[in-house]
Structure formats: C-alpha cells, structure tokens
Design a protein around this motif. Structure first.
Motif, short mmCIF file in Angstrom:
data_model
loop_
_atom_site.label_atom_id
_atom_site.label_comp_id
_atom_site.label_asym_id
_atom_site.label_seq_id
_atom_site.Cartn_x
_atom_site.Cartn_y
_atom_site.Cartn_z
N LEU A 161 -88.23 -44.02 -43.30
CA LEU A 161 -86.89 -43.39 -43.20
C LEU A 161 -85.88 -43.73 -42.08
N LYS A 162 -86.46 -44.12 -40.86
CA LYS A 162 -85.68 -44.65 -40.05
C LYS A 162 -85.02 -46.07 -40.33
N TYR A 163 -86.10 -46.87 -40.85
CA TYR A 163 -85.57 -48.32 -41.06
C TYR A 163 -84.49 -48.23 -42.36
N GLN A 164 -84.78 -47.35 -43.27
CA GLN A 164 -83.76 -47.58 -44.32
C GLN A 164 -82.41 -46.92 -43.81
N SER A 165 -82.46 -45.89 -42.95
CA SER A 165 -81.34 -45.42 -42.26
C SER A 165 -80.50 -46.55 -41.50
N LEU A 166 -81.27 -47.26 -40.78
CA LEU A 166 -80.87 -48.66 -40.05
C LEU A 166 -80.14 -49.51 -40.98
N LEU A 167 -80.89 -49.64 -42.12
CA LEU A 167 -80.17 -50.58 -43.13
C LEU A 167 -78.82 -50.07 -43.67
N ILE A 168 -78.93 -48.81 -43.79
CA ILE A 168 -77.48 -48.26 -44.40
C ILE A 168 -76.52 -48.34 -43.29
N GLU A 169 -76.58 -48.29 -42.23
CA GLU A 169 -75.60 -48.39 -41.08
C GLU A 169 -75.12 -50.11 -41.12
N GLN A 170 -76.01 -50.77 -41.26
CA GLN A 170 -75.74 -52.36 -41.22
C GLN A 170 -75.01 -52.71 -42.57
N PHE A 171 -75.51 -52.26 -43.69
CA PHE A 171 -74.55 -52.36 -44.70
C PHE A 171 -73.18 -51.74 -44.62
N ARG A 172 -73.01 -50.75 -44.05
CA ARG A 172 -71.53 -50.26 -43.86
C ARG A 172 -70.88 -51.18 -42.88
N ARG A 173 -71.51 -51.70 -41.95
CA ARG A 173 -70.75 -52.91 -41.06
C ARG A 173 -70.53 -54.08 -41.90
N LEU A 174 -71.21 -54.55 -42.77
CA LEU A 174 -71.28 -55.75 -43.49
C LEU A 174 -69.99 -55.25 -44.56
N GLN A 175 -70.14 -54.28 -45.17
CA GLN A 175 -69.06 -53.85 -46.14
C GLN A 175 -67.42 -53.97 -45.44
N LYS A 176 -67.65 -53.73 -44.24
CA LYS A 176 -66.20 -53.84 -43.59
C LYS A 176 -65.75 -55.04 -43.34
N ILE A 177 -66.71 -56.25 -43.33
CA ILE A 177 -66.40 -57.61 -43.22
C ILE A 177 -66.18 -58.27 -44.32
N TYR A 178 -67.09 -58.00 -45.23
CA TYR A 178 -67.39 -58.73 -46.78
C TYR A 178 -66.46 -57.81 -47.87
N ARG A 179 -66.02 -56.64 -47.50
CA ARG A 179 -65.28 -56.05 -48.46
C ARG A 179 -65.98 -55.59 -49.79
N PHE A 180 -67.14 -55.38 -49.75
CA PHE A 180 -67.94 -55.18 -51.19
C PHE A 180 -67.82 -53.78 -51.62
N ARG A 181 -68.30 -53.41 -52.68
CA ARG A 181 -68.07 -51.83 -53.02
C ARG A 181 -69.52 -51.05 -53.01
N ILE A 182 -69.28 -49.97 -52.53
CA ILE A 182 -70.31 -49.18 -52.06
C ILE A 182 -70.51 -48.28 -53.62
N ILE A 183 -71.66 -48.14 -54.17
CA ILE A 183 -71.97 -47.44 -55.17
C ILE A 183 -72.92 -46.21 -54.98
N ASP A 184 -72.48 -44.92 -55.06
CA ASP A 184 -73.34 -43.70 -54.72
C ASP A 184 -74.44 -43.95 -55.90
N ALA A 185 -75.57 -44.38 -55.65
CA ALA A 185 -76.65 -44.66 -56.49
C ALA A 185 -77.68 -43.37 -56.70
N ASP A 186 -77.04 -42.21 -56.13
CA ASP A 186 -77.69 -41.02 -56.30
C ASP A 186 -77.27 -40.53 -57.77
N LYS A 187 -76.44 -40.94 -58.43
CA LYS A 187 -75.90 -40.68 -59.75
C LYS A 187 -76.93 -41.10 -60.84
#
Length: 196
Positions: A161-187
């Motif tokens: 749970l902790k590791y996956q939360s840290l990954l989500i934070e890093q993906f948010r950081r990378l999304q700001k740099i690389y401008r990729f699309r975030i999909i809500d995959a809970d759908k």
C-alpha cells in the motif's frame, strides 16, 4: 501508444482490446513491455527472484531491457508501418527509480534515446483496489511490486500500500513533465476501452 499502470490496473486487458480494435480496422500492431527483451529478460527475472539487486543494478537491467526492445522491436516495427503498443514504457521505470531515490537528471539521461510516444495513458487505481485485484489473481503479493526492498514495512501488505502510493505520487510528478493522460481505471473495462 503507451499504457502505464501498476499490476492489476487493467493495462494488459486494455492493450489486448486495443490490439483487437486496431487490427480489426486494418492496422498492423506490435506489442512491447517490461522484461520482454531477448537479450536480458530471463536474466532480469532470475536476478529479481533472488531479491538482492541494488537500486542502480535494477535500474540498469530495466534500461538494458528497454534499449534492446527499442533497437530491435520498436524502431523496426515503426519503420515498417506498424503501430507499437507498449505495456509500460520508460515512465514506469522512471517512477520506480524515483521512489527508490534515483536522480531525475540521471534518469532523463539514461532514457534520452526513448522515442516520444504519440499517446500515453496512465491507468490510475487506488492502492486499496490494486491490492484486491492482485489477490484476486495471485495468493501472494509480489516482492518488487510491494517495494519490499525499500524497507517501508516488514509486512508485505502494508509495504504494498505504501509503495503503490509513492508510485502514484511519482506518476503525478511525471505527468506534469511529460503531459500524458491519467485514466481513472476504477471504472468498468468497457468504459475505459471507450475512453482509450
């Protein structure tokens, strides 16, 4: 086309559906992903089973896996007119390395040969939903996907749970740099497919 996301996010399902849709519309496709290099994939798998890789060695192993696929699969396929679908790309590798304390400038240099994809989608799922999806597929969590090498917790469930939360934070950081699309995959899978 790149689909990023953790194990259990629905990446592989969506890649398979994209392949069917693209090929059904007359487009030739090729798939790439982590640990698929003919050069190092078996060695990387074997090394990970021992759970003794340093963060730099792990990073360089994955970078080699990526570089081999870039040179021997991705570039030839693109030159031949294929659509390349990547089940994870450099963004997953960078996010994992950033969580492990690697330097962003070093990572940018390491992956400077990577092609900029035409489309990148990150399948974001909450860590709580991911753990349920992973248990639905396997009776145990994966050592590396749980970040056990980081010492976040002695308990694999808690570490996951902790590791996956840290990954989500890093993906948010990378999304700001690389401008990729975030999909809500809970759908639902069908709704995600329609969005893709």
């Amino acid at each position: 086309i790149v689909i990023e996301g953790a194990d259990g996010s629905g990446r592989s399902t969506q890649i398979n559906r994209l392949v069917e849709w693209l090929e059904g519309n007359g487009h030739a496709t090729v798939q790439v992903g982590l640990k698929r290099s003919t050069l190092v994939s078996e060695e990387l798998q074997t090394a990970q089973e021992g759970n003794v890789l340093s963060r730099t060695t792990l990073s360089l192993f994955y970078a080699t896996d990526f570089a081999d696929q870039l040179e021997n699969v991705i570039l030839p396929a693109l030159r031949a007119g294929f659509i390349v679908l990547a089940d994870r790309y450099i963004y997953t590798l960078m996010a994992r390395d950033l969580v492990r304390g690697m330097d962003m400038d070093w990572l940018r240099n390491l992956y400077d040969t990577a092609l900029e994809p035409d489309a990148v989608m990150y399948m974001r799922v909450s860590p709580q939903a991911l753990v349920q999806r992973n248990f639905a597929k396997n009776p145990a969590l994966d050592y590396w996907e749980s970040g056990m090498d980081l010492g976040l917790s002695r308990d694999m469930f808690d570490s996951f749970l902790k590791y996956q939360s840290l990954l989500i934070e890093q993906f948010r950081r990378l999304q700001k740099i690389y401008r990729f699309r975030i999909i809500d995959a809970d759908k639902s899978s069908d709704r995600i497919q329609a969005m893709l």
